[in-house]
Design a protein around this motif. Structure first.
Motif, PDB file in Angstrom:
ATOM      1  N   CYS A  37       0.840  -1.203   0.000  1.00  0.00           N
ATOM      2  CA  CYS A  37       0.000   0.000   0.000  1.00  0.00           C
ATOM      3  C   CYS A  37       0.875   1.253   0.000  1.00  0.00           C
ATOM      4  O   CYS A  37       0.398   2.337   0.330  1.00  0.00           O
ATOM      5  CB  CYS A  37      -0.930  -0.016   1.217  1.00  0.00           C
ATOM      6  SG  CYS A  37      -0.040  -0.164   2.771  1.00  0.00           S
ATOM      7  N   GLY A  38       2.141   1.091  -0.361  1.00  0.00           N
ATOM      8  CA  GLY A  38       3.069   2.217  -0.408  1.00  0.00           C
ATOM      9  C   GLY A  38       3.138   2.925   0.927  1.00  0.00           C
ATOM     10  O   GLY A  38       3.327   2.307   1.982  1.00  0.00           O
ATOM     11  N   PHE A  39       2.932   4.257   0.865  1.00  0.00           N
ATOM     12  CA  PHE A  39       2.921   5.074   2.090  1.00  0.00           C
ATOM     13  C   PHE A  39       1.530   5.704   2.258  1.00  0.00           C
ATOM     14  O   PHE A  39       1.385   6.790   2.792  1.00  0.00           O
ATOM     15  CB  PHE A  39       4.029   6.127   2.031  1.00  0.00           C
ATOM     16  CG  PHE A  39       5.394   5.496   1.997  1.00  0.00           C
ATOM     17  CD1 PHE A  39       6.054   5.162   3.172  1.00  0.00           C
ATOM     18  CD2 PHE A  39       5.998   5.179   0.778  1.00  0.00           C
ATOM     19  CE1 PHE A  39       7.294   4.539   3.138  1.00  0.00           C
ATOM     20  CE2 PHE A  39       7.240   4.552   0.741  1.00  0.00           C
ATOM     21  CZ  PHE A  39       7.883   4.235   1.927  1.00  0.00           C
ATOM     22  N   GLY A  40       0.522   5.002   1.757  1.00  0.00           N
ATOM     23  CA  GLY A  40      -0.865   5.451   1.903  1.00  0.00           C
ATOM     24  C   GLY A  40      -1.337   6.299   0.740  1.00  0.00           C
ATOM     25  O   GLY A  40      -2.371   6.016   0.133  1.00  0.00           O
ATOM     26  N   LYS A  41      -0.587   7.325   0.419  1.00  0.00           N
ATOM     27  CA  LYS A  41      -1.021   8.276  -0.609  1.00  0.00           C
ATOM     28  C   LYS A  41      -1.292   7.577  -1.949  1.00  0.00           C
ATOM     29  O   LYS A  41      -2.231   7.920  -2.671  1.00  0.00           O
ATOM     30  CB  LYS A  41       0.045   9.368  -0.783  1.00  0.00           C
ATOM     31  CG  LYS A  41      -0.448  10.529  -1.613  1.00  0.00           C
ATOM     32  CD  LYS A  41       0.274  11.823  -1.322  1.00  0.00           C
ATOM     33  CE  LYS A  41      -0.231  12.953  -2.206  1.00  0.00           C
ATOM     34  NZ  LYS A  41      -1.676  13.159  -2.109  1.00  0.00           N
ATOM     35  N   GLU A  42      -0.478   6.567  -2.229  1.00  0.00           N
ATOM     36  CA  GLU A  42      -0.593   5.846  -3.502  1.00  0.00           C
ATOM     37  C   GLU A  42      -1.967   5.196  -3.673  1.00  0.00           C
ATOM     38  O   GLU A  42      -2.406   4.933  -4.794  1.00  0.00           O
ATOM     39  CB  GLU A  42       0.483   4.744  -3.589  1.00  0.00           C
ATOM     40  CG  GLU A  42       1.919   5.250  -3.592  1.00  0.00           C
ATOM     41  CD  GLU A  42       2.509   5.459  -2.203  1.00  0.00           C
ATOM     42  OE1 GLU A  42       1.740   5.627  -1.237  1.00  0.00           O
ATOM     43  OE2 GLU A  42       3.747   5.471  -2.086  1.00  0.00           O
ATOM     44  N   ILE A  43      -2.663   4.916  -2.551  1.00  0.00           N
ATOM     45  CA  ILE A  43      -3.947   4.196  -2.660  1.00  0.00           C
ATOM     46  C   ILE A  43      -5.127   5.043  -2.187  1.00  0.00           C
ATOM     47  O   ILE A  43      -6.253   4.562  -2.121  1.00  0.00           O
ATOM     48  CB  ILE A  43      -3.909   2.862  -1.862  1.00  0.00           C
ATOM     49  CG1 ILE A  43      -3.559   3.117  -0.379  1.00  0.00           C
ATOM     50  CG2 ILE A  43      -2.921   1.884  -2.470  1.00  0.00           C
ATOM     51  CD1 ILE A  43      -3.998   2.006   0.534  1.00  0.00           C
ATOM     52  N   GLU A  44      -4.864   6.321  -1.859  1.00  0.00           N
ATOM     53  CA  GLU A  44      -5.921   7.115  -1.207  1.00  0.00           C
ATOM     54  C   GLU A  44      -7.184   7.257  -2.069  1.00  0.00           C
ATOM     55  O   GLU A  44      -8.288   7.370  -1.550  1.00  0.00           O
ATOM     56  CB  GLU A  44      -5.415   8.508  -0.784  1.00  0.00           C
ATOM     57  CG  GLU A  44      -5.108   9.419  -1.931  1.00  0.00           C
ATOM     58  CD  GLU A  44      -4.777  10.838  -1.484  1.00  0.00           C
ATOM     59  OE1 GLU A  44      -5.160  11.233  -0.376  1.00  0.00           O
ATOM     60  OE2 GLU A  44      -4.136  11.538  -2.275  1.00  0.00           O
ATOM     61  N   GLU A  45      -7.017   7.222  -3.398  1.00  0.00           N
ATOM     62  CA  GLU A  45      -8.204   7.371  -4.246  1.00  0.00           C
ATOM     63  C   GLU A  45      -8.944   6.053  -4.442  1.00  0.00           C
ATOM     64  O   GLU A  45     -10.044   6.029  -4.986  1.00  0.00           O
ATOM     65  CB  GLU A  45      -7.805   7.972  -5.589  1.00  0.00           C
ATOM     66  CG  GLU A  45      -7.671   9.477  -5.455  1.00  0.00           C
ATOM     67  CD  GLU A  45      -7.032  10.146  -6.640  1.00  0.00           C
ATOM     68  OE1 GLU A  45      -6.997   9.549  -7.730  1.00  0.00           O
ATOM     69  OE2 GLU A  45      -6.543  11.265  -6.445  1.00  0.00           O
TER      70      GLU A  45
END
Ligand code: FMN
Length: 323
Positions: A37-45
């Motif tokens: 999930c990376g650091f969150g930002k990558e999946i926020e959408e």
């Protein structure tokens, strides 16, 4: 009397999926697994991160690492092989580029750290704990795709002495919840889990991937640039369950289970075998909403079974010894 009885009954019917691991409070037991999930930002959408229990960041190291040659991912029939090799931009980049987004999340952030030497783990812990959003540190002792100094073992988590030494050193410098992430590729997972407990970990997280490989017969080459990699996904679930069960029966600290969890039923299997929470990894690549569906499914299961909290589920496997 009747009113009191009614309110008691209502209380028993409203299931709580909250839990605590060390000082860290989770609103439900579903955690995003490191590296998926990376650091969150990558999946926020793609996913409502704040509806989950917690997020574990991609493992970071002190200095930037390029990782392994490509291809780094190969699909198999029932899982994926990866050999990323801890590719990341290092601690400084994490503090300046990743923390500002992680700070906006309303769930606990668990930072995953790895190093070649004990001083690297120390520095990573000292620096990352300066951010108040970092509620826990997951010490990745189990990456199968890197080499280490100071131990003859290919994976740190294969060396019970190294596990205890690293965790106890970190215990002295942090009040954050310490989680030791362990490898299934060991002779006796119970011994390694006990070392982490002795060192002062508040939880163990298992399992990381199993070493494996795949071959392209048309080119006669390995499918991974690194030749070997780590297998995750449904293929490893029965093996992971056994590790969780063994660890649960040998230590007193909480066990966080992972390995092939794709559905709520999978997660419940892990919880019955002793996991107080679960990490979801490979499923995120199939359906980014899988973790949320799993969290909702656990809640529904508790309701259907009239179990008031996840405590009533954890380790409640009915074996012929208990029933
Ligand atoms: C592409 C990929 C990258 C991963 N990177 C990391 C990592 O950086 N650190 C770590 O501790 N585990 C890493 N893992 C392991 C997962 O966190 C998890 O422990 C493992 O995949 C088992 O769970 P799963 O079957 O649900 O994926 C990675 C897994 C995958 C598939």
């Amino acid at each position: 009397m009747a009113v009191k009885a009614k309110s008691e009954k209502r209380k028993a019917q409203s299931q709580s999926v909250k839990l605590k691991i060390g000082k860290m409070e989770l609103k439900n037991p579903v955690i995003l697994a490191s590296g998926t999930c990376g650091f969150g930002k990558e999946i926020e959408e793609l996913v409502d991160i704040n509806a989950l229990g917690a997020i574990v960041t991609k493992t970071i190291t002190l200095r930037k690492r390029e990782g392994n040659p490509s291809p780094r991912i190969a699909e198999t029939h029932s899982g994926i092989l990866n050999a990323i090799g801890l590719d990341n931009d290092g601690l400084k980049n994490f503090m300046f580029e990743k923390i500002p987004y992680l700070r906006t999340l309303k769930i606990p952030v668990i930072v995953s750290i790895a190093g070649d030497r004990i001083e690297e783990f120390v520095k990573l812990t000292e620096e990352t704990q300066k951010s108040s959003c970092v509620k826990a540190i997951e010490v990745n002792l189990s990456c199968p795709n890197v080499s280490h100094e100071g131990t003859k073992h290919a994976i740190l988590a294969q060396d019970s002495h190294a596990v205890e030494q690293i965790i106890s050193r970190l215990r002295k410098i942090t009040k954050r919840t310490l989680i030791a992430k362990l490898s299934p590729n060991v002779t006796d997972i119970k011994e390694i889990a006990r070392s982490a407990e002795r060192g002062g970990a508040e939880a163990v997280s298992l399992i990381n991937t199993y070493p494996g490989m795949a071959v392209d017969v048309s080119t006669m080459k390995p499918k991974l640039g690194n030749v070997t990699g780590g297998l995750s996904g449904p293929a490893i679930k029965p093996l992971a369950l056994k590790c969780v069960w063994d660890a649960y029966n040998s230590i007193k600290i909480p066990v966080i289970g992972s390995g092939g969890i794709m559905t709520a039923e999978d997660a419940i299997e892990f919880m019955l075998c002793g996991a107080c929470a679960v990490q979801v990894g490979t499923a995120n690549f199939v359906d980014p909403n899988a973790p949320l569906k799993i969290a909702n499914g656990i809640k529904k299961y508790l309701k259907d079974k009239r179990i008031s909290s996840i405590k009533g589920l954890v380790g409640k496997l009915k074996t012929c010894k208990t029933n």
